[in-house]
Design an enzyme around this catalytic site. Structure first.
Site, PDB file in Angstrom:
ATOM      1  N   ASP A   1       0.672  -1.181  -0.078  1.00 25.36           N
ATOM      2  CA  ASP A   1      -0.047  -0.017  -0.120  1.00 25.36           C
ATOM      3  C   ASP A   1       0.825   1.350  -0.101  1.00 25.36           C
ATOM      4  OD1 ASP A   1       1.095  -0.071   2.495  1.00 25.36           O
ATOM      5  OD2 ASP A   1      -0.696   0.250   3.597  1.00 25.36           O
TER       6      ASP A   1
ATOM      7  N   GLU B   1       3.301   1.957   2.369  1.00 30.23           N
ATOM      8  CA  GLU B   1       3.683   2.160   3.570  1.00 30.23           C
ATOM      9  C   GLU B   1       5.296   1.553   3.835  1.00 30.23           C
ATOM     10  OE1 GLU B   1       2.506   0.911   8.085  1.00 30.23           O
ATOM     11  OE2 GLU B   1       1.064   1.600   6.946  1.00 30.23           O
TER      12      GLU B   1
ATOM     13  N   GLN C   1       9.582  28.093   4.044  1.00 36.95           N
ATOM     14  CA  GLN C   1       8.398  28.410   4.819  1.00 36.95           C
ATOM     15  C   GLN C   1       8.871  28.553   6.182  1.00 36.95           C
ATOM     16  OE1 GLN C   1       4.956  25.999   4.069  1.00 36.95           O
ATOM     17  NE2 GLN C   1       6.035  24.924   2.280  1.00 36.95           N
TER      18      GLN C   1
ATOM     19  N   ASP D   1      19.395  38.158  -5.431  1.00 35.81           N
ATOM     20  CA  ASP D   1      18.282  38.768  -4.611  1.00 35.81           C
ATOM     21  C   ASP D   1      18.732  39.326  -3.418  1.00 35.81           C
ATOM     22  OD1 ASP D   1      18.260  36.680  -2.700  1.00 35.81           O
ATOM     23  OD2 ASP D   1      16.815  35.367  -4.379  1.00 35.81           O
TER      24      ASP D   1
ATOM     25  N   LYS E   1      14.973  41.791  -7.252  1.00 35.69           N
ATOM     26  CA  LYS E   1      13.868  41.495  -8.028  1.00 35.69           C
ATOM     27  C   LYS E   1      12.641  41.626  -7.164  1.00 35.69           C
ATOM     28  CE  LYS E   1      14.210  36.672  -6.085  1.00 35.69           C
ATOM     29  NZ  LYS E   1      14.682  35.205  -6.238  1.00 35.69           N
TER      30      LYS E   1
ATOM     31  N   THR F   1      13.710  26.686 -10.056  1.00 37.26           N
ATOM     32  CA  THR F   1      13.334  26.712 -11.706  1.00 37.26           C
ATOM     33  C   THR F   1      14.501  27.452 -12.387  1.00 37.26           C
ATOM     34  OG1 THR F   1      12.379  28.798 -11.510  1.00 37.26           O
ATOM     35  CG2 THR F   1      11.060  27.066 -11.174  1.00 37.26           C
ATOM     36  N   ALA F   2      15.532  28.142 -11.759  1.00 42.66           N
ATOM     37  CA  ALA F   2      16.356  28.772 -12.330  1.00 42.66           C
ATOM     38  C   ALA F   2      16.170  30.016 -12.994  1.00 42.66           C
ATOM     39  CB  ALA F   2      17.297  27.976 -13.464  1.00 42.66           C
ATOM     40  N   GLY F   3      15.007  30.494 -12.921  1.00 46.35           N
ATOM     41  CA  GLY F   3      14.457  31.689 -13.260  1.00 46.35           C
ATOM     42  C   GLY F   3      15.105  33.036 -12.867  1.00 46.35           C
ATOM     43  N   THR F   4      15.285  32.956 -11.604  1.00 48.55           N
ATOM     44  CA  THR F   4      16.168  34.196 -10.969  1.00 48.55           C
ATOM     45  C   THR F   4      17.719  34.392 -11.672  1.00 48.55           C
ATOM     46  OG1 THR F   4      15.019  33.952  -8.857  1.00 48.55           O
ATOM     47  CG2 THR F   4      16.881  35.275  -8.948  1.00 48.55           C
TER      48      THR F   4
END
Length: 314
Positions: free
Chosen positions: A38, A40, A97, A169, A192, A223-226
């Site tokens: 299942d 686990e 977070q 940043d 940014k 995402t490597a966008g920065t």
């Protein structure tokens, strides 16, 4: 000291744990993750660890099974009467977070700290937390290793002239400032503004990069966008070359395509996370020796301050 040192690997970080054990001169401990139909699972130590100093290597990136597996390994070690349990978490997930930045959200990194402590960890060892103040979420010792000890020798071997360091940043400013001080050169900041998570609305460069070889430094590449956006703007501002150093290669979404089509000369990362695929622009540096020394010094009650950049400054 009584008790042996034993290093065990979680599923997600077995490749790194094997290299750490080799660097430590110790055989990797035997542990099995039993899986049920299942989905686990149950970790089982296949050797006695009673009275031993146990180091469990596991990064807690997605999926959440990696975190759950680490918690269960810690719990199993505690119930098996290990003397001292250190969770070695090369990449500490949920670190982004770390605060309540909007109403009705979880502070997940604090929750993870509570879970690790409740499971039975006596000590935490991690590298380049997204927010260093996360150490304050723990009421147990926390060794926070710095990837600069790995990146600096690599940068020195490049023998670049007119080098300047850049923070992609504002949040990376302190990390970049320490490296710039070590090389006794200037730094710039890429400021940014985001539309939403993983999407940049605008970016400006604070400082002069004309005629410079720019080195971007950050802790996470998602995402490597920065990084890719910063590379374009820095080149437009007259930079001779742009390369990036990021500790944790999360590399989700279109990250690989973004990097391969970017203005970056190369992206240098650590092996705290396994790469999903290879890229001619991505170079991986090993953290095994650094973790091995930290583990040895921890067990022998020696200082690990020599592993940090401020102890190596010219």
């Amino acid at each position: 000291m009584d008790g042996s040192v034993k290093i065990f690997a979680g599923t997600s970080s077995s490749y790194l744990a094997e290299n750490i054990s080799k660097s430590s001169g110790k055989k990797l401990g035997s542990l099995t993750i039993q899986k049920f139909s299942d989905g686990e699972f149950q970790p089982v130590f296949n050797e006695s660890i009673r009275g031993d100093y146990v180091f469990i290597v596991q990064s807690t990136f997605a999926p959440s099974d990696n975190l759950m597996e680490l918690l269960m390994m810690i719990d199993a070690a505690r119930r098996a009467s290990a003397r001292y349990i250190t969770a070695v978490i090369p990449y500490f997930g949920y670190a982004r977070q770390d605060r309540k930045d909007k109403p009705r959200v979880s502070i997940a990194s604090k929750l993870v700290a509570n879970l690790l402590t409740t499971a039975g960890a006596n000590r935490i060892m991690a590298m380049d937390l997204h927010a260093p103040q996360i150490q304050g979420f723990f009421d147990i010792p926390f060794d926070h290793l710095d990837s600069s000890a790995i990146f600096i020798p690599y940068i020195q071997n490049l023998k670049m002239e007119n080098i300047i360091f850049a923070a992609p940043d504002v949040g990376s400013t302190n990390r970049v400032r320490e490296v710039a001080k070590y090389f006794e050169v200037d730094m710039v900041i890429c400021d940014k503004q985001r539309k939403r998570a993983n999407e940049i609305a605008a970016m400006t460069v604070i400082g002069d990069v004309a005629g410079k070889n720019v080195v971007l430094i950050d802790d996470i590449c998602d995402t490597a966008g920065t990084l890719c956006k910063a590379a374009v703007i820095l080149k437009e501002r007259g930079a001779l070359s742009v390369r990036a150093f990021c500790t944790h290669p999360v590399l989700s979404g279109n990250a690989y395509e973004n990097i391969e089509n970017s203005e970056l000369e190369e992206l240098v990362v650590c092996d705290t996370l396994p790469l999903k695929r290879t890229s001619k622009k991505i170079k991986v540096l090993s953290t095994a020796d650094l973790f091995a020394v930290a583990i040895r010094n921890t067990y022998e009650n020696k200082s690990i301050s020599s592993l940090f950049i401020h102890s190596q400054r010219k």
